[in-house]
Design an enzyme around this catalytic site. Structure first.
Site, short mmCIF file in Angstrom:
data_model
loop_
_atom_site.label_atom_id
_atom_site.label_comp_id
_atom_site.label_asym_id
_atom_site.label_seq_id
_atom_site.Cartn_x
_atom_site.Cartn_y
_atom_site.Cartn_z
N GLU A 163 99.91 -99.76 50.53
CA GLU A 163 99.32 -101.11 50.61
C GLU A 163 100.17 -102.10 51.39
OE1 GLU A 163 98.22 -102.24 46.65
OE2 GLU A 163 96.59 -100.79 46.59
N GLU A 246 93.02 -94.62 46.66
CA GLU A 246 93.34 -95.18 45.34
C GLU A 246 92.14 -95.96 44.84
OE1 GLU A 246 97.19 -97.18 44.58
OE2 GLU A 246 96.11 -98.49 43.19
C1 147 Z 1 97.40 -101.19 43.40
C2 147 Z 1 98.71 -100.40 43.54
O1 147 Z 1 98.70 -99.50 44.61
C3 147 Z 1 99.09 -99.64 42.29
O2 147 Z 1 100.42 -99.20 42.37
C4 147 Z 1 98.89 -100.50 41.10
O3 147 Z 1 99.74 -101.62 41.21
C5 147 Z 1 97.46 -100.96 41.05
C6 147 Z 1 97.17 -101.80 39.83
O4 147 Z 1 95.84 -102.23 39.82
O5 147 Z 1 97.17 -101.74 42.17
O6 147 Z 1 97.44 -102.30 44.20
C7 147 Z 1 96.38 -103.16 44.22
C8 147 Z 1 96.55 -104.45 43.81
C9 147 Z 1 95.50 -105.36 43.90
C10 147 Z 1 94.29 -104.96 44.40
C11 147 Z 1 94.11 -103.65 44.80
C12 147 Z 1 95.17 -102.76 44.69
N1 147 Z 1 93.23 -105.86 44.52
O7 147 Z 1 93.33 -107.01 44.03
O8 147 Z 1 92.21 -105.53 45.12
#
Ligand code: 147
Length: 640
Positions: A163, A246
Site C-alpha cells: 500500500e 487484500e
Molecule cells: C490494510 C493493510 O494492508 C493491512 O495491513 C491492515 O492494516 C488492514 C486493516 O484494515 O488495512 O490497509 C488498508 C487501510 C485502509 C484502507 C484499506 C486498506 N481503506 O481505508 O480503504
C-alpha cells in the site's frame, strides 16, 4: 393462522457450459502479516495448535486455503504488531526468526499445493539509508527467498511495498535480480496498492514483462461494502491476471457475508481471479487493532481456547471445490436473473475438462428462488453434490453442510436456494468439515514469570508480542549467564505506519493490581521502560497506547508516565536516581494498587504517583529508538 407460502417466482435458467471461455483461477486464501495478527498461534499448546492449523490449511477440513501471503518482517509495526527481520542489520542474517517460516511450513505440510506469496510492509532502517525503493531492498528480498529455500519453501509470488505505491525501475531491478539469482519462476505481483499500476504496465513493455499479475487492495470497497466494483479498462485489458490481493478486514464471523459476495462478485464485476483475506487468523490480544479479524479466533494460547469463524466456511465454499489452474466459465457466471439483489453464481471447470463447481450466494435476496440448471459443453452429467451454509445463522450446524445429491436427468437439474445462503454445486468429492473443538476460555493467571533461559537464541519469548522493534532471546550481556530478551533493532525502521519507540506487550487486559519487575541492561545511552496496565493501542494516528510506563535512563533520570492512544504522554512523577550506566544489570519494578503507582529501581522506591486513568492492562518492555537493551527475569505478581 397458517404459514403463508412464499410468493411464487419464475424459475431462473442457468446453463453450465463447459465450452465457455473464462480466465484462469489463481486461488483464494489469506494473509499472515501486516502485521502481528498471527503472533500467538505458535504459542498454543497441542493438540489445539494443530487443530487450528488444520482448520486453516488442511484440504477437505476447513478454510483449506489455496494461497498464503506472509509478511517479510521489517522490525516495525505493520498494523497490530511488528514482525522480525531476517536481517536486523546489514551484516546480520538469521532465517529462523518469528513465526512466518513456521506458519508457511505448517501450511505446506498440510497442503503441498498451497501457493506462497511474500510481501513487505516496512523494513529495517539500514536498508537504502531509509529508502525502501533501493538496491538494498532488492537484495533484502533475494536474501529472504534464500531463507525460504533453507526452509524447503518455494515461494510462488513476491510483492513490493504494501500500500505504498510502486517504483517502476525498482520492480524491473527486482525482476532481473530474481532471474539472476535462480528465482526466475518467482512471479512478481504489483503493486499491492490500487489499479494505477495498470497504466504503467500498459505503457512500459519492460515493466509489463517484470510483472506477472496486478494485485489491488479492497478493489470493491473497504470491509463490508456491497457496492458495484468497477475495474478500470486499463487493468481489464492489460493482459495480466487481476487479483484482490487484500480484502476483508472484517470480523471472523461478521465478515462472512462480505466475503461470500466478494469472492464471487470480484470475478463477475472485475474479472479478479484471486481473493486474499486480511488477515488469516486473529491470534492477538483484544486490546490491539483488529482483534477478531480472520478465519478463526485464537487469542488465548494460555487456555488453548479457539473459535472457528463463519469466514472459514465461506472460504471453504470456494477453496474445497476448486484448485488454482481451474478455469472460470464466463457464460455460466453472473447475477441471478441479471439482478444483483437476487445474488450471484460463479462456475469453474476443472483441468480435467469435465468436473465443475458452481458457487451461488444469495446474501441480499429477499425470498427463495428456483434455479434450473442445464449442463452442456462437455461437463460431467454425473451426480451433483450440494453443500450449503446459512450465512446468517450463528448455529455451526447450519454451516458447510452436505445437503443433497442431485442426479441430472436429460442434462438438467433444479435447486431451490434460500435467501442469505451460500451453496456450492459440484461433481467433485473429498470435501469435509472438521470436528475438533477447543477448551473454554480462561485468563492467564498471576503470578507469571519467565527467566527466558529455556529458549533457543533468536526466538520470541512466550506470549511476548512485539509492537515496534524486535524483542528476541539470546545470550545475556553484562557478564550474566543464561538467556535474556534483547531489543534487536539498532536504528529507526522504514515504517509502514506510525513510528513509536520499540516495545513489546504481554498478558491480560484485565490485570488490575499487580507488580511487574524485571532486570534490565542498557547497551547504549538511552532509556528502558517497564509498561503496565496497557490497554488499547493505536497504529495510524501517532501509534499511542493507553498505559503507564516507568522510564529509566542510563543517567538515572526516571519518570512515571501516562500515555494514550492519541500519542499523548503525560509525566506523573519524575526524578533522578543513581546512574544506571551501560552494560550493567539493574532491576526495575512497577506496582499498581488502586490509584497508587510505585516505581522501584534496584530495590529502592524512587517515586510514586496517584492516577486513576488506567485501571487494568498488560505489562510490557520498551526502549528508546535504537537502544538494544536487554531484559531478564520477568516477574508479575498479583496485588490485593
Ligand atoms: C490494510 C493493510 O494492508 C493491512 O495491513 C491492515 O492494516 C488492514 C486493516 O484494515 O488495512 O490497509 C488498508 C487501510 C485502509 C484502507 C484499506 C486498506 N481503506 O481505508 O480503504
Amino acid at each position: 393462522m397458517g404459514t403463508a407460502a412464499a410468493p411464487a417466482r419464475a424459475a431462473t435458467a442457468i446453463t453450465l457450459n463447459g465450452a465457455s471461455g473464462g480466465r484462469t483461477f489463481d486461488g483464494v486464501g489469506a494473509i499472515s502479516g501486516g502485521g502481528g495478527n498471527s503472533r500467538l498461534l505458535i504459542d498454543y499448546p497441542e493438540p489445539q495448535r494443530g487443530q487450528v492449523l488444520d482448520y486453516l490449511f488442511r484440504p477437505g477440513y476447513g478454510a483449506s486455503l489455496q494461497m498464503l501471503k506472509a509478511e517479510v518482517g521489517g522490525d516495525t509495526n505493520s498494523t497490530s504488531g511488528a514482525e522480525p527481520s531476517h536481517q536486523h542489520t546489514r551484516s546480520d542474517l538469521n532465517c529462523d526468526r518469528g513465526y512466518e517460516w513456521w506458519l508457511m511450513e505448517q501450511a505446506k505440510a498440510r497442503n503441498p499445493n498451497i501457493k506462497l506469496y511474500g510481501l513487505a510492509w516496512g523494513a529495517p532502517g539500514w536498508i537504502g539509508n531509509g529508502n525502501f525503493w533501493s538496491t538494498d531492498m532488492v537484495n533484502y528480498l533475494v536474501s529472504w527467498l534464500g531463507c525460504a529455500k533453507q526452509h524447503g519453501l518455494s515461494i510462488d509470488y513476491l510483492g513490493g511495498w504494501n500500500e505504498r505505491g510502486y517504483n517502476v525501475s525498482w520492480y524491473q531491478q527486482l525482476r532481473s535480480a530474481l532471474n539472476s539469482n535462480g528465482y526466475g519462476s518467482v512471479k512478481i505481483i504489483a503493486a499491492d496498492s490500487d489499479w494505477s499500476v495498470a497504466n504503467d504496465v500498459n505503457s512500459n513493455p519492460s515493466f509489463a514483462s517484470a510483472v506477472s499479475a496486478i494485485g489491488t487492495h479492497y478493489p470493491c470497497g473497504y470491509r463490508s461494502s456491497q457496492s458495484t466494483c468497477t475495474v478500470p479498462a486499463a487493468a481489464l485489458n492489460s493482459g495480466k491476471p487481476l487479483w484482490a490481493s487484500e480484502n476483508g478486514s472484517d470480523d471472523y464471523n461478521g465478515g462472512a457475508q462480505a466475503m461470500a459476495r466478494g469472492i464471487n462478485r470480484g470475478y463477475i464485476d472485475g474479472r479478479m481471479t484471486a481473493y486474499l483475506n486480511w488477515p488469516v487468523v486473529a491470534a492477538l490480544t483484544p486490546n490491539l487493532p483488529y482483534p477478531t479479524m480472520g478465519m478463526a479466533l485464537a487469542s488465548q494460547p494460555w487456555s488453548g481456547s479457539y473459535s472457528i469463524g463463519k469466514n472459514t466456511w465461506v472460504m471453504a465454499h470456494t477453496s474445497q471445490f476448486t484448485s488454482p489452474g481451474w478455469h472460470y466459465l464466463d457464460a455460466s457466471s453472473g447475477y441471478i436473473g441479471g439482478n444483483r439483489a437476487n445474488g450471484s453464481y460463479v462456475s469453474l471447470k476443472s483441468t480435467n475438462n469435465s468436473d465443475y463447481s458452481t458457487v451461488i450466494e444469495t446474501m441480499d435476496a429477499g425470498s427463495a428462488q428456483t434455479l434450473n440448471f442445464n449442463v452442456t459443453g462437455g461437463l460431467s452429467t454425473g451426480t451433483v453434490h450440494v453443500w450449503s451454509t446459512d450465512v446468517g445463522s450463528a448455529n455451526p450446524d447450519d454451516h458447510f453442510v452436505h445437503t443433497a445429491d442431485l442426479t441430472p436427468s436429460g442434462g438438467g437439474f433444479s435447486l431451490t436456494v434460500q435467501p442469505g445462503h451460500l451453496y456450492t454445486l459440484t461433481t467433485t468429492t473429498g470435501q469435509g468439515k472438521g470436528t475438533a473443538t477447543g477448551p473454554a476460555r480462561s485468563a492467564l493467571k498471576l503470578p507469571y514469570s519467565d527467566s527466558f533461559d529455556g529458549y533457543a537464541t533468536g526466538t520470541e519469548a512466550k506470549y511476548l508480542m512485539d509492537w515496534q522493534g524486535a524483542f528476541e532471546t539470546g545470550g545475556c550481556g553484562g557478564g550474566r549467564s543464561g538467556k535474556c530478551v534483547r531489543q534487536m533493532s539498532p536504528q529507526k525502521p522504514i515504517t509502514w505506519d506510525s513510528l513509536t519507540d520499540p516495545h513489546a506487550l504481554l498478558g491480560e487486559t484485565g490485570w488490575g493490581n499487580y507488580t511487574v519487575s524485571s532486570d534490565v541492561l542498557l547497551e547504549q545511552s538511552g532509556y528502558v521502560e517497564l509498561i503496565g496496565r496497557a490497554g488499547a493501542h493505536d497504529y495510524d494516528r501517532g501509534g499511542g497506547q493507553n498505559a503507564y510506563r516507568l522510564r529509566v535512563s542510563d543517567t538515572g533520570a526516571w519518570s512515571i508516565l501516562s500515555s494514550n492512544t492519541n500519542g499523548t504522554v503525560t509525566t506523573l512523577a519524575r526524578g533522578t536516581t543513581a546512574a544506571l550506566g551501560t552494560n550493567r544489570w539493574h532491576t526495575l519494578g512497577l506496582t499498581f494498587n488502586g490509584t497508587t503507582i510505585t516505581a522501584v529501581v534496584d530495590g529502592a522506591t524512587v517515586g510514586t504517583a496517584s492516577d486513576s486513568t488506567w485501571a487494568a492492562g498488560q505489562i510490557g518492555y520498551g526502549t528508546s529508538q535504537g537502544e538494544t537493551a536487554q531484559f531478564d527475569n520477568l516477574s508479575i505478581t498479583p496485588g490485593s
